[in-house]
Design a protein around this motif. Structure first.
Motif, mmCIF file in Angstrom:
data_model
loop_
_atom_site.group_PDB
_atom_site.id
_atom_site.type_symbol
_atom_site.label_atom_id
_atom_site.label_comp_id
_atom_site.label_asym_id
_atom_site.label_seq_id
_atom_site.Cartn_x
_atom_site.Cartn_y
_atom_site.Cartn_z
ATOM 1 N N PRO A 73 0.855 -1.018 -0.124
ATOM 2 C CA PRO A 73 -0.063 0.104 0.071
ATOM 3 C C PRO A 73 0.734 1.269 -0.030
ATOM 4 O O PRO A 73 0.467 2.271 -0.441
ATOM 5 C CB PRO A 73 -0.985 -0.175 1.372
ATOM 6 N N GLU A 74 2.106 1.182 0.723
ATOM 7 C CA GLU A 74 2.811 2.583 0.765
ATOM 8 C C GLU A 74 3.031 2.870 -0.569
ATOM 9 O O GLU A 74 3.704 3.856 -0.861
ATOM 10 C CB GLU A 74 4.168 1.974 1.586
ATOM 11 N N GLU A 77 0.560 4.591 -2.314
ATOM 12 C CA GLU A 77 0.434 5.945 -1.841
ATOM 13 C C GLU A 77 1.443 6.818 -2.574
ATOM 14 O O GLU A 77 0.888 7.937 -2.932
ATOM 15 C CB GLU A 77 0.947 5.995 -0.300
ATOM 16 N N THR A 81 -0.079 9.844 -5.168
ATOM 17 C CA THR A 81 0.484 11.139 -4.761
ATOM 18 C C THR A 81 1.133 11.998 -6.019
ATOM 19 O O THR A 81 1.022 12.945 -6.151
ATOM 20 C CB THR A 81 1.457 11.079 -3.468
ATOM 21 N N ASP A 86 -6.366 10.962 -4.354
ATOM 22 C CA ASP A 86 -6.411 10.860 -3.018
ATOM 23 C C ASP A 86 -6.046 9.481 -2.728
ATOM 24 O O ASP A 86 -6.462 8.577 -3.479
ATOM 25 C CB ASP A 86 -7.954 11.132 -2.730
ATOM 26 N N VAL A 87 -5.093 9.175 -1.790
ATOM 27 C CA VAL A 87 -4.556 7.945 -1.538
ATOM 28 C C VAL A 87 -5.583 7.077 -0.910
ATOM 29 O O VAL A 87 -5.587 5.777 -1.402
ATOM 30 C CB VAL A 87 -3.462 8.220 -0.437
ATOM 31 N N GLU A 88 -6.353 7.475 0.041
ATOM 32 C CA GLU A 88 -7.479 6.525 0.771
ATOM 33 C C GLU A 88 -8.153 5.984 -0.505
ATOM 34 O O GLU A 88 -8.761 4.817 -0.500
ATOM 35 C CB GLU A 88 -8.095 7.104 1.641
ATOM 36 N N GLU A 89 -8.655 7.055 -1.368
ATOM 37 C CA GLU A 89 -9.709 6.628 -2.571
ATOM 38 C C GLU A 89 -9.173 5.711 -3.329
ATOM 39 O O GLU A 89 -9.509 4.683 -3.774
ATOM 40 C CB GLU A 89 -10.222 7.901 -3.216
ATOM 41 N N THR A 90 -7.867 6.059 -3.579
ATOM 42 C CA THR A 90 -7.212 5.082 -4.695
ATOM 43 C C THR A 90 -7.178 3.627 -4.345
ATOM 44 O O THR A 90 -7.227 2.665 -4.896
ATOM 45 C CB THR A 90 -5.748 5.628 -4.753
ATOM 46 N N LEU A 91 -6.752 3.565 -2.785
ATOM 47 C CA LEU A 91 -6.667 2.175 -2.432
ATOM 48 C C LEU A 91 -7.913 1.459 -2.119
ATOM 49 O O LEU A 91 -7.987 0.232 -2.378
ATOM 50 C CB LEU A 91 -6.030 2.318 -0.827
ATOM 51 N N GLN A 92 -8.868 2.190 -2.101
ATOM 52 C CA GLN A 92 -10.257 1.629 -2.006
ATOM 53 C C GLN A 92 -10.795 1.019 -3.227
ATOM 54 O O GLN A 92 -11.444 0.052 -3.451
ATOM 55 C CB GLN A 92 -11.453 2.640 -1.353
ATOM 56 N N LYS A 93 -10.170 1.679 -4.470
ATOM 57 C CA LYS A 93 -10.276 1.153 -5.613
ATOM 58 C C LYS A 93 -9.645 -0.215 -6.111
ATOM 59 O O LYS A 93 -9.619 -0.511 -7.359
ATOM 60 C CB LYS A 93 -10.546 2.104 -6.546
#
Ligand code: ATP
Length: 239
Positions: A73-74, A77, A81, A86-93
């Protein structure tokens, strides 16, 4: 084929090599030795598929089948960036699926249909690495035929998803460096032959000088063989 979409790899040179980015309705295999950048491109694509079309994405989500615990995940991120996402949104997808063995991996591929039918806007499926479990579990000459058959079936499932849902499939395949590998087509490399028939695009990655990476398109039915150079930096894959 209608409505083929393309996803940028982050590097213009790499995109051009494969005709403008990785394609939906196709299976793209990237192979190379340890550390050649296969997982890095996987992470990059997991982010770029989310970009709007004018920026080289498909406004979509992805499934990341992780077989060797290489998903970071890092790293997402850093890449997100770089694209000012948006990092959270990207990870959720990014739908992470950790596969513990080859049967588990096969099961996960079979379940992608359900995920898409439940409404997830999946445009990319990544399998990193597609071959590792099969190689670890089927050792010895007498198991080779079974391994090949299971792997082919798995690839067939993935190709079906690509065709049915207009999704891009990207798989990685680690092969050992061979002394002669840098001079000829590495079709005899371990696993190379197994995927040779299934993958529409095959990209061979090599380490170059000064942290550079060399990508070579091999066995493509309708694109010229060629090479391109890219770099891996904090923001991801660049020219
Ligand atoms: P493996 O088979 O071990 O997964 P691989 O071919 O997938 O190998 P990667 O893990 O994708 O290789 O690439 C590793 C290389 O990527 C590292 O050697 C390093 O050069 C580069 N790299 C990884 N993370 C970063 C980063 N944050 N910034 C710059 N370069 C990085």
């Amino acid at each position: 084929r209608k409505d083929v979409g393309r996803i940028t790899c982050g590097s213009t040179a790499l995109d051009e090599l494969i005709g403008g980015g990785i394609e939906t309705q196709s299976l793209t295999e990237v192979f190379g030795e340890f550390g050649s950048g296969k997982s890095q491109i996987s992470h990059e694509l997991a982010v770029t598929v989310q970009l709007p079309e004018e920026k080289g994405g498909l406004d979509g989500e992805c499934v990341f089948i992780d077989t060797e615990n290489t998903f970071r995940p890092e790293r997402i991120e850093q890449i997100a960036t770089g694209f000012e996402l948006d990092v959270e949104e990207t990870l959720q997808k990014i739908h992470i699926a950790r596969a513990f063995n080859s049967s588990h991996q096969i099961l996960m591929a079979d379940k992608i249909n359900e995920l898409i039918q439940s409404g997830a806007n999946i445009k990319l499926v990544i399998v990193d690495s597609v071959t590792a479990h099969f190689r670890a579990e089927y050792v010895g000459r007498e198991t080779l035929a079974t391994r090949q058959q299971k792997l082919n079936q798995h690839l067939h499932t993935l190709q079906n998803i690509a065709n049915t849902y207009n999704v891009a499939v990207f798989v990685t395949n680690q092969v050992q460096a061979r002394p002669d590998a840098f001079f000829g087509s590495p079709t005899k490399a371990v696993g190379g032959h197994v995927l040779g028939h299934a993958a529409t695009y095959r990209i061979w990655l090599k380490k170059g000088l000064a942290g550079k990476r060399i990508a070579r398109l091999v066995d493509s039915p309708h694109l010229p063989e060629g090479e391109s150079v890219f770099k891996i930096v904090t923001e991801g894959i660049v020219d």
